[in-house]
Design a protein around this motif. Structure first.
Motif, PDB file in Angstrom:
ATOM      1  N   VAL A 253       0.703  -1.439   0.003  1.00 56.03           N
ATOM      2  CA  VAL A 253       0.119  -0.101  -0.013  1.00 56.03           C
ATOM      3  C   VAL A 253       0.849   1.346   0.030  1.00 56.03           C
ATOM      4  CG1 VAL A 253      -1.647   1.229   1.055  1.00 56.03           C
ATOM      5  CG2 VAL A 253      -1.585  -1.246   1.576  1.00 56.03           C
ATOM      6  N   ARG A 254       0.626   2.212  -0.452  1.00 62.27           N
ATOM      7  CA  ARG A 254       1.177   3.486  -0.452  1.00 62.27           C
ATOM      8  C   ARG A 254      -0.041   4.672  -0.296  1.00 62.27           C
ATOM      9  NH1 ARG A 254       4.913   6.503  -3.903  1.00 62.27           N
ATOM     10  NH2 ARG A 254       4.062   8.457  -4.459  1.00 62.27           N
ATOM     11  N   ILE A 255       0.660   5.368   0.698  1.00 63.85           N
ATOM     12  CA  ILE A 255      -0.526   6.398   1.397  1.00 63.85           C
ATOM     13  C   ILE A 255       0.278   7.841   1.055  1.00 63.85           C
ATOM     14  CG2 ILE A 255      -1.683   4.705   3.057  1.00 63.85           C
ATOM     15  CD1 ILE A 255      -0.019   6.234   5.223  1.00 63.85           C
ATOM     16  N   SER A 256      -0.548   8.891   0.967  1.00 62.17           N
ATOM     17  CA  SER A 256      -0.076  10.329   1.199  1.00 62.17           C
ATOM     18  C   SER A 256      -0.994  11.198   1.908  1.00 62.17           C
ATOM     19  CB  SER A 256      -0.134  10.763  -0.365  1.00 62.17           C
ATOM     20  OG  SER A 256      -0.785  10.007  -1.307  1.00 62.17           O
TER      21      SER A 256
ATOM     22  N   HIS B 284       4.730  11.183   1.208  1.00 62.74           N
ATOM     23  CA  HIS B 284       4.191  10.098   0.613  1.00 62.74           C
ATOM     24  C   HIS B 284       4.639   8.802   1.728  1.00 62.74           C
ATOM     25  CE1 HIS B 284       2.494  11.499  -2.554  1.00 62.74           C
ATOM     26  NE2 HIS B 284       3.693  12.099  -2.824  1.00 62.74           N
ATOM     27  N   ASN B 285       4.131   7.718   1.618  1.00 60.33           N
ATOM     28  CA  ASN B 285       4.826   6.543   2.510  1.00 60.33           C
ATOM     29  C   ASN B 285       4.227   5.114   1.893  1.00 60.33           C
ATOM     30  OD1 ASN B 285       6.569   6.652   4.582  1.00 60.33           O
ATOM     31  ND2 ASN B 285       5.068   7.545   6.004  1.00 60.33           N
ATOM     32  N   GLU B 286       5.214   4.211   1.817  1.00 61.00           N
ATOM     33  CA  GLU B 286       4.667   2.896   1.390  1.00 61.00           C
ATOM     34  C   GLU B 286       5.005   2.073   2.354  1.00 61.00           C
ATOM     35  OE1 GLU B 286       5.548   3.178  -2.698  1.00 61.00           O
ATOM     36  OE2 GLU B 286       7.842   2.774  -2.115  1.00 61.00           O
ATOM     37  N   ALA B 287       4.719   0.853   2.310  1.00 57.10           N
ATOM     38  CA  ALA B 287       5.209  -0.163   3.010  1.00 57.10           C
ATOM     39  C   ALA B 287       5.162  -1.655   2.383  1.00 57.10           C
ATOM     40  CB  ALA B 287       4.433  -0.360   4.486  1.00 57.10           C
TER      41      ALA B 287
ATOM     42  N   GLN C 266       8.028  -4.709   5.952  1.00 57.19           N
ATOM     43  CA  GLN C 266       8.304  -3.955   6.759  1.00 57.19           C
ATOM     44  C   GLN C 266       6.971  -3.556   7.669  1.00 57.19           C
ATOM     45  OE1 GLN C 266       8.369  -1.416   3.089  1.00 57.19           O
ATOM     46  NE2 GLN C 266      10.081  -0.299   3.690  1.00 57.19           N
ATOM     47  N   SER C 267       6.001  -4.261   7.677  1.00 57.32           N
ATOM     48  CA  SER C 267       4.809  -3.983   8.433  1.00 57.32           C
ATOM     49  C   SER C 267       5.222  -4.959   9.610  1.00 57.32           C
ATOM     50  CB  SER C 267       3.542  -4.949   7.988  1.00 57.32           C
ATOM     51  OG  SER C 267       3.357  -4.052   6.512  1.00 57.32           O
ATOM     52  N   VAL C 268       6.048  -6.330   9.280  1.00 59.65           N
ATOM     53  CA  VAL C 268       6.398  -6.908  10.518  1.00 59.65           C
ATOM     54  C   VAL C 268       7.344  -6.128  11.491  1.00 59.65           C
ATOM     55  CG1 VAL C 268       7.385  -9.131  10.968  1.00 59.65           C
ATOM     56  CG2 VAL C 268       5.650  -9.096   9.061  1.00 59.65           C
TER      57      VAL C 268
ATOM     58  N   ALA D 205       7.512  -3.148  11.773  1.00 62.23           N
ATOM     59  CA  ALA D 205       6.938  -2.073  12.508  1.00 62.23           C
ATOM     60  C   ALA D 205       6.655  -2.694  13.797  1.00 62.23           C
ATOM     61  CB  ALA D 205       5.699  -1.559  11.803  1.00 62.23           C
TER      62      ALA D 205
ATOM     63  N   ILE E 276      -4.234  -6.298   5.068  1.00 59.76           N
ATOM     64  CA  ILE E 276      -3.915  -5.290   4.069  1.00 59.76           C
ATOM     65  C   ILE E 276      -5.210  -4.498   3.869  1.00 59.76           C
ATOM     66  CG2 ILE E 276      -3.064  -4.783   1.859  1.00 59.76           C
ATOM     67  CD1 ILE E 276      -1.354  -7.351   1.878  1.00 59.76           C
TER      68      ILE E 276
ATOM     69  N   ALA F 281      -6.760  -2.556   6.716  1.00 59.48           N
ATOM     70  CA  ALA F 281      -5.923  -1.375   7.004  1.00 59.48           C
ATOM     71  C   ALA F 281      -6.301  -0.391   6.078  1.00 59.48           C
ATOM     72  CB  ALA F 281      -4.503  -1.717   6.957  1.00 59.48           C
TER      73      ALA F 281
ATOM     74  N   VAL G 111      -3.222  -6.101  11.000  1.00 49.23           N
ATOM     75  CA  VAL G 111      -3.870  -4.681  10.655  1.00 49.23           C
ATOM     76  C   VAL G 111      -3.109  -3.731  11.571  1.00 49.23           C
ATOM     77  CG1 VAL G 111      -5.855  -2.857  10.894  1.00 49.23           C
ATOM     78  CG2 VAL G 111      -6.142  -5.391  10.154  1.00 49.23           C
TER      79      VAL G 111
ATOM     80  N   ALA H 201      -0.118  -3.838  12.609  1.00 46.08           N
ATOM     81  CA  ALA H 201       1.506  -3.699  11.888  1.00 46.08           C
ATOM     82  C   ALA H 201       1.447  -3.032  10.813  1.00 46.08           C
ATOM     83  CB  ALA H 201       1.786  -5.556  11.631  1.00 46.08           C
ATOM     84  N   ILE H 202       0.399  -3.298   9.801  1.00 49.87           N
ATOM     85  CA  ILE H 202       0.427  -2.679   8.493  1.00 49.87           C
ATOM     86  C   ILE H 202       0.144  -1.275   8.763  1.00 49.87           C
ATOM     87  CG2 ILE H 202      -0.673  -2.451   6.083  1.00 49.87           C
ATOM     88  CD1 ILE H 202      -1.456  -5.497   6.619  1.00 49.87           C
ATOM     89  N   VAL H 203      -0.787  -0.724   9.612  1.00 52.80           N
ATOM     90  CA  VAL H 203      -1.084   0.543   9.775  1.00 52.80           C
ATOM     91  C   VAL H 203       0.116   1.426  10.523  1.00 52.80           C
ATOM     92  CG1 VAL H 203      -2.690   2.309  11.273  1.00 52.80           C
ATOM     93  CG2 VAL H 203      -3.551   0.238   9.974  1.00 52.80           C
ATOM     94  N   ALA H 204       0.924   0.665  11.355  1.00 56.22           N
ATOM     95  CA  ALA H 204       1.915   1.121  11.959  1.00 56.22           C
ATOM     96  C   ALA H 204       3.067   1.561  11.409  1.00 56.22           C
ATOM     97  CB  ALA H 204       2.433   0.500  13.277  1.00 56.22           C
ATOM     98  N   ALA H 205       3.208   0.535  10.188  1.00 52.51           N
ATOM     99  CA  ALA H 205       4.269   0.709   9.106  1.00 52.51           C
ATOM    100  C   ALA H 205       4.086   1.785   7.988  1.00 52.51           C
ATOM    101  CB  ALA H 205       4.466  -0.701   8.301  1.00 52.51           C
ATOM    102  N   LEU H 206       2.792   1.987   7.931  1.00 52.22           N
ATOM    103  CA  LEU H 206       2.493   2.972   6.787  1.00 52.22           C
ATOM    104  C   LEU H 206       2.668   4.511   7.229  1.00 52.22           C
ATOM    105  CD1 LEU H 206      -0.532   1.366   4.823  1.00 52.22           C
ATOM    106  CD2 LEU H 206       1.802   2.150   3.914  1.00 52.22           C
TER     107      LEU H 206
ATOM    108  N   LYS I  21       3.844   7.023   9.208  1.00 49.99           N
ATOM    109  CA  LYS I  21       4.988   7.562   9.882  1.00 49.99           C
ATOM    110  C   LYS I  21       5.070   9.102   9.368  1.00 49.99           C
ATOM    111  CE  LYS I  21       6.649   4.118  12.247  1.00 49.99           C
ATOM    112  NZ  LYS I  21       5.758   4.177  13.158  1.00 49.99           N
ATOM    113  N   PHE I  22       4.392  10.263   9.659  1.00 50.16           N
ATOM    114  CA  PHE I  22       4.512  11.241   9.161  1.00 50.16           C
ATOM    115  C   PHE I  22       5.138  12.455  10.206  1.00 50.16           C
ATOM    116  CE2 PHE I  22       1.230   9.558   6.407  1.00 50.16           C
ATOM    117  CZ  PHE I  22       1.852   9.584   5.039  1.00 50.16           C
TER     118      PHE I  22
ATOM    119  N   PRO J  32       2.285   0.379  17.635  1.00 45.61           N
ATOM    120  CA  PRO J  32       1.911  -0.788  18.422  1.00 45.61           C
ATOM    121  C   PRO J  32       1.911  -0.704  19.792  1.00 45.61           C
ATOM    122  CG  PRO J  32       3.789  -1.414  17.002  1.00 45.61           C
ATOM    123  CD  PRO J  32       3.430   0.193  16.960  1.00 45.61           C
TER     124      PRO J  32
END
Ligand SMILES: [Zn+2]
Ligand SMILES: [Zn+2]
Lengths: 209, 209
Positions: free
Chosen positions: A68-71, A76-79, A83-85, A87, A154, A157, B157, B159-164, B166-167, B175
């Motif tokens: 996923v990529r978020i802005s 911007h950020n992507e994971a 990387q989720s693990v 985190a 995913i 989230a 969920v 994990a993924i949210v925490a990885a994404l 980060k601003f 977590p």
């Protein structure tokens, strides 16, 4: 010790049956507890091997590319999955990162590697070196393979974040979806059938069936 | 309809790893390995009820901090807040995201509680060697085996949210300890289900047959 290749025992209630030859698509159920005894394989070894090769590719893409990529306000950020693990590994809940890494990355990887090892031999009716431990590990790994949960994670989230940031799917999410389907076909199915497929060339003290 | 014979009556035992039906010589030898795959042969999973009970109890105890403690810390534009699992569900519901609230509620409340109830029921009835509703109890066990690992969803969920998210100053999600306990609940109940031997459901009538 005598063995009986013509018999099958229900794992769920210990009832004993004579093993039949199921027609394509047919599933044999236990008369006592209704659990599945055995089913006709939908794939031959050739197709099984091809799908395993596809799973290798899907696994690599799913684990390298961001899912996923978020802005948010120009940032911007992507994971990716790993990387989720990672985190999770920060802060108080860090120990949970270990089982998480096992369930969504390492166990599926081991399943694929073991199948890549045993299937080319099985294709020519042979048992690969280390076939027995490989098969035991494949059976033991099955309950701990959770790529499908990862895929749902995913999605949840994504929906969760979409209310306050812009979310775009990455290549990893499509690969994860493909990997989910492929793993269900290649590793959740009856891997024990490989024993019967390679029976003729088996060395050792087997009783005639 | 006459029921099939059981392994014990025929003097055979099935290998849990490869499914091979072997002659039961466990009385003479005490310990035997499967002649095909080398896994240890057991008539029943060892100490099934004690192990399954211990894992279940530990899981139920961990479920309390898993719900009391925050699973996630969210900071948005400077104001931070801790979130428990249930508060997350309530917030989704209030925001009108009924579907996602239901998914999270199912994975984090309905599934674990169903597992506690079903495993507790199975353990209690098998300890008393009850003959009540055996087919239905066998089905319940397979249901628990099938849905069990979907509870891992919450951990993923977070994990993924925490990885994404980060601003730096804008927003951060971390977590928290609760997710560790929640992950442990899922693993412990899975271990409990794997330790429980569904064949015990059918063992009650050995004396009457
Ligand atoms: Zn059965
Ligand atoms: Zn075996």
């Amino acid at each position: 010790m005598k063995t009986f290749l013509n018999l099958v025992i229900c794992e769920h209630c210990d009832s004993v049956y004579r093993r039949g030859v199921p027609a394509p698509g047919e599933v044999a159920h236990c008369a006592q507890c209704a659990a599945v005894l055995y089913r006709a394989s939908r794939l031959d070894v050739e197709q099984w091997l091809a799908l395993t090769a596809a799973a290798v590719v899907a696994f690599m893409i799913a684990n390298i590319c961001p899912v996923v990529r978020i802005s948010l306000q120009g940032q911007h950020n992507e994971a990716a999955l790993w990387q989720s693990v990672a985190a999770l590994a920060h802060g108080a809940a860090a120990p949970i990162a270990v089982p998480m890494a096992l369930c969504v990355i390492l166990v599926p990887l081991m399943q694929i590697v073991l199948l890549v090892w045993v299937l080319p031999f099985a294709r020519v009716g042979r048992r690969a070196p280390g076939f027995a431990p490989a098969m035991r590990i494949l059976v033991a790994l099955r309950p701990w393979s959770m790529v499908e949960v990862g895929l749902l994670g995913i999605l949840v989230a994504t929906i969760k974040l979409s209310s306050f940031v812009e979310v775009a799917p990455g290549a990893g999410i499509w690969a994860t979806a493909a990997l989910t389907v492929l793993l269900i076909v290649i590793a959740k199915r009856d891997v024990q059938g490989l024993w019967a497929l390679t029976e003729r060339a088996a060395p050792g003290p087997m009783a005639p069936a | 309809m006459s029921l099939p014979p059981r392994a014990r009556q025929l003097g055979v035992v099935g290998c849990h790893a490869c499914g091979l039906v072997c002659e039961d010589k466990l009385d003479e030898t005490g310990h035997a390995d499967c002649p095909r795959c080398g896994a240890a042969l057991h008539r029943r999973r060892p100490d099934s009820l004690a192990r399954a009970g211990a894992f279940l109890l530990a899981g139920m105890i961990f479920y309390i901090p898993a719900n009391m403690l925050p699973v996630m810390y969210t900071s948005l534009l400077g104001s931070g807040s801790d979130n428990t699992i249930l508060r997350g569900v309530v917030e989704f519901w209030k925001a009108g995201s009924y579907g996602i609230a239901l998914v999270i509620f199912t994975a984090s409340v309905a599934v674990p509680c169903t597992k506690f109830l079903v495993l507790g029921l199975l353990l209690a009835t098998c300890r008393r060697r009850s003959r009540w509703a055996r087919r239905e109890r066998a089905r319940l066990y397979r249901l628990v085996e099938f849905v069990g690992y979907w509870s891992m969803l919450d951990v993923l969920v977070v994990a993924i949210v925490a990885a994404l998210v980060k601003f730096q100053a804008l927003s951060d999600i971390e977590p928290r300890l609760g997710i560790l306990f929640f992950g442990m609940v899922v693993i412990l109940t899975m271990l409990s289900a794997l330790s429980f031997d569904p064949r015990l459901i059918w063992d009650g009538d050995d004396t009457n047959r």
